[in-house]
Design a protein around this motif. Structure first.
Motif, PDB file in Angstrom:
ATOM      1  N   ASP A 138      22.885  43.039  -7.051  1.00 38.43           N
ATOM      2  CA  ASP A 138      23.808  43.974  -6.410  1.00 38.43           C
ATOM      3  C   ASP A 138      24.346  44.999  -7.405  1.00 38.43           C
ATOM      4  O   ASP A 138      24.530  46.160  -7.067  1.00 38.43           O
ATOM      5  CB  ASP A 138      24.962  43.210  -5.756  1.00 38.43           C
ATOM      6  CG  ASP A 138      25.854  44.118  -4.948  1.00 38.43           C
ATOM      7  OD1 ASP A 138      25.369  44.706  -3.959  1.00 38.43           O
ATOM      8  OD2 ASP A 138      27.037  44.270  -5.311  1.00 38.43           O
ATOM      9  N   GLN A 139      24.565  44.577  -8.644  1.00 41.34           N
ATOM     10  CA  GLN A 139      25.107  45.486  -9.657  1.00 41.34           C
ATOM     11  C   GLN A 139      24.033  46.341 -10.333  1.00 41.34           C
ATOM     12  O   GLN A 139      24.272  47.500 -10.652  1.00 41.34           O
ATOM     13  CB  GLN A 139      25.867  44.690 -10.716  1.00 41.34           C
ATOM     14  CG  GLN A 139      27.121  44.052 -10.186  1.00 41.34           C
ATOM     15  CD  GLN A 139      27.784  43.133 -11.192  1.00 41.34           C
ATOM     16  OE1 GLN A 139      27.228  42.818 -12.244  1.00 41.34           O
ATOM     17  NE2 GLN A 139      28.979  42.688 -10.864  1.00 41.34           N
ATOM     18  N   GLU A 140      22.863  45.789 -10.555  1.00 40.11           N
ATOM     19  CA  GLU A 140      21.828  46.465 -11.348  1.00 40.11           C
ATOM     20  C   GLU A 140      20.697  47.069 -10.524  1.00 40.11           C
ATOM     21  O   GLU A 140      20.143  48.098 -10.911  1.00 40.11           O
ATOM     22  CB  GLU A 140      21.237  45.486 -12.369  1.00 40.11           C
ATOM     23  CG  GLU A 140      22.244  44.910 -13.344  1.00 40.11           C
ATOM     24  CD  GLU A 140      22.793  45.941 -14.324  1.00 40.11           C
ATOM     25  OE1 GLU A 140      22.051  46.878 -14.684  1.00 40.11           O
ATOM     26  OE2 GLU A 140      23.964  45.804 -14.728  1.00 40.11           O
ATOM     27  N   PHE A 141      20.310  46.426  -9.435  1.00 39.36           N
ATOM     28  CA  PHE A 141      19.179  46.845  -8.605  1.00 39.36           C
ATOM     29  C   PHE A 141      19.560  46.658  -7.134  1.00 39.36           C
ATOM     30  O   PHE A 141      18.970  45.850  -6.424  1.00 39.36           O
ATOM     31  CB  PHE A 141      17.926  46.011  -8.915  1.00 39.36           C
ATOM     32  CG  PHE A 141      17.420  46.144 -10.315  1.00 39.36           C
ATOM     33  CD1 PHE A 141      16.485  47.120 -10.640  1.00 39.36           C
ATOM     34  CD2 PHE A 141      17.865  45.295 -11.323  1.00 39.36           C
ATOM     35  CE1 PHE A 141      16.003  47.240 -11.934  1.00 39.36           C
ATOM     36  CE2 PHE A 141      17.386  45.411 -12.622  1.00 39.36           C
ATOM     37  CZ  PHE A 141      16.456  46.387 -12.931  1.00 39.36           C
ATOM     38  N   LYS A 142      20.529  47.396  -6.658  1.00 36.74           N
ATOM     39  CA  LYS A 142      21.080  47.212  -5.305  1.00 36.74           C
ATOM     40  C   LYS A 142      20.067  47.673  -4.256  1.00 36.74           C
ATOM     41  O   LYS A 142      19.728  48.857  -4.177  1.00 36.74           O
ATOM     42  CB  LYS A 142      22.372  47.997  -5.158  1.00 36.74           C
ATOM     43  CG  LYS A 142      23.054  47.791  -3.806  1.00 36.74           C
ATOM     44  CD  LYS A 142      24.249  48.707  -3.621  1.00 36.74           C
ATOM     45  CE  LYS A 142      25.328  48.474  -4.620  1.00 36.74           C
ATOM     46  NZ  LYS A 142      26.266  47.429  -4.307  1.00 36.74           N
ATOM     47  N   THR A 164      11.060  49.082  -0.081  1.00 39.77           N
ATOM     48  CA  THR A 164      12.352  48.517  -0.432  1.00 39.77           C
ATOM     49  C   THR A 164      13.066  49.554  -1.284  1.00 39.77           C
ATOM     50  O   THR A 164      12.637  49.839  -2.405  1.00 39.77           O
ATOM     51  CB  THR A 164      12.185  47.190  -1.203  1.00 39.77           C
ATOM     52  OG1 THR A 164      11.381  46.300  -0.410  1.00 39.77           O
ATOM     53  CG2 THR A 164      13.524  46.559  -1.507  1.00 39.77           C
ATOM     54  N   GLN A 165      14.123  50.127  -0.749  1.00 36.19           N
ATOM     55  CA  GLN A 165      14.821  51.232  -1.408  1.00 36.19           C
ATOM     56  C   GLN A 165      15.961  50.667  -2.250  1.00 36.19           C
ATOM     57  O   GLN A 165      16.853  50.001  -1.722  1.00 36.19           O
ATOM     58  CB  GLN A 165      15.298  52.234  -0.375  1.00 36.19           C
ATOM     59  CG  GLN A 165      14.110  52.831   0.365  1.00 36.19           C
ATOM     60  CD  GLN A 165      14.484  53.599   1.603  1.00 36.19           C
ATOM     61  OE1 GLN A 165      15.571  54.148   1.706  1.00 36.19           O
ATOM     62  NE2 GLN A 165      13.562  53.647   2.558  1.00 36.19           N
ATOM     63  N   ILE A 166      15.885  50.940  -3.550  1.00 39.55           N
ATOM     64  CA  ILE A 166      16.777  50.315  -4.522  1.00 39.55           C
ATOM     65  C   ILE A 166      17.567  51.384  -5.270  1.00 39.55           C
ATOM     66  O   ILE A 166      16.993  52.368  -5.745  1.00 39.55           O
ATOM     67  CB  ILE A 166      15.962  49.483  -5.542  1.00 39.55           C
ATOM     68  CG1 ILE A 166      15.120  48.420  -4.819  1.00 39.55           C
ATOM     69  CG2 ILE A 166      16.860  48.849  -6.591  1.00 39.55           C
ATOM     70  CD1 ILE A 166      14.095  47.749  -5.702  1.00 39.55           C
ATOM     71  N   GLN A 167      18.860  51.137  -5.405  1.00 38.54           N
ATOM     72  CA  GLN A 167      19.695  51.988  -6.261  1.00 38.54           C
ATOM     73  C   GLN A 167      19.792  51.294  -7.613  1.00 38.54           C
ATOM     74  O   GLN A 167      20.467  50.281  -7.752  1.00 38.54           O
ATOM     75  CB  GLN A 167      21.091  52.187  -5.673  1.00 38.54           C
ATOM     76  CG  GLN A 167      21.942  53.127  -6.489  1.00 38.54           C
ATOM     77  CD  GLN A 167      21.346  54.540  -6.543  1.00 38.54           C
ATOM     78  OE1 GLN A 167      21.227  55.199  -5.522  1.00 38.54           O
ATOM     79  NE2 GLN A 167      20.959  54.985  -7.715  1.00 38.54           N
ATOM     80  N   ILE A 168      19.060  51.813  -8.589  1.00 37.11           N
ATOM     81  CA  ILE A 168      19.074  51.233  -9.934  1.00 37.11           C
ATOM     82  C   ILE A 168      20.274  51.808 -10.682  1.00 37.11           C
ATOM     83  O   ILE A 168      20.497  53.019 -10.695  1.00 37.11           O
ATOM     84  CB  ILE A 168      17.757  51.535 -10.673  1.00 37.11           C
ATOM     85  CG1 ILE A 168      16.575  50.907  -9.923  1.00 37.11           C
ATOM     86  CG2 ILE A 168      17.819  51.030 -12.114  1.00 37.11           C
ATOM     87  CD1 ILE A 168      15.217  51.236 -10.492  1.00 37.11           C
TER      88      ILE A 168
END
Length: 188
Positions: A138-142, A164-168
């Protein structure tokens, strides 16, 4: 497979059995948070399950297990376990699964009973089709969104593409972790 549950699985009936794909493509975050490409092979087993008792809702489903190996490697780099479910009254396909990296997804979408292609999605924060991750992810690869496209080509082949869409952390743009493969039936 001569299972009476298959007649109640709608668009999922074609997936029952064991499948193998040898030309998978995985675009994933690398160790340095860049991009890496992995070619892979995988095996997926779908087994009909006894319909769960969910009050008025009648669900029919397939228990599934996926294992994927990078080409030329012996140890798997990806595993997941879960269920694909069909709610015929609501024309909903659901896919719920867990990956042993500490993430669970419940994706869903509206699908016609005789469809040979369909799309499912899940979104972070959704009370219905959502995503849950461990604290580190959740903190690093949300993971903020999951999209799946499935196409059943015939009785012995199907393909998928997952986004899979990730907020890095520290990156302004979403990372699109793309997995795709075409699988052939090896056992009914």
């Amino acid at each position: 497979m001569n299972d009476p549950i298959l007649e109640h699985l709608g668009p999922l009936a074609a997936l029952a059995g064991t499948w193998e794909g040898t030309k998978g493509d995985d675009t994933a975050p690398s160790d340095d948070r860049g991009v890496e490409q992995n070619l892979f092979r995988e095996r997926i087993r779908f087994e009909p399950i006894k319909p769960p008792n969910n009050h008025e809702q009648q669900l029919y489903g397939l228990r599934y297990a996926t294992t994927a190996w990078r080409l030329e490697e012996e140890n798997p780099f990806h595993e997941e376990r879960g269920y694909w479910l069909w709610d015929g009254a609501a024309n909903q396909v659901l896919r719920c699964f867990t990956i042993p990296r500490g993430i669970s997804v419940l994706a869903g979408g509206t699908v016609e009973p005789d469809a040979t292609s369909f799309e499912l999605f899940a979104e972070l924060g959704s009370p219905t089709y959502g995503i849950c991750s461990n604290l580190f992810l959740d903190q690093e690869f949300k993971t903020v969104r999951f999209e799946l496209k499935v196409v059943v080509h015939d009785n012995d082949a199907w393909s998928y593409e997952e986004d899979t869409q990730i907020q890095i952390k520290g990156k302004p743009d979403l990372f699109h972790h793309i997995d795709k493969n075409t699988l052939s039936r090896v056992q009914l």
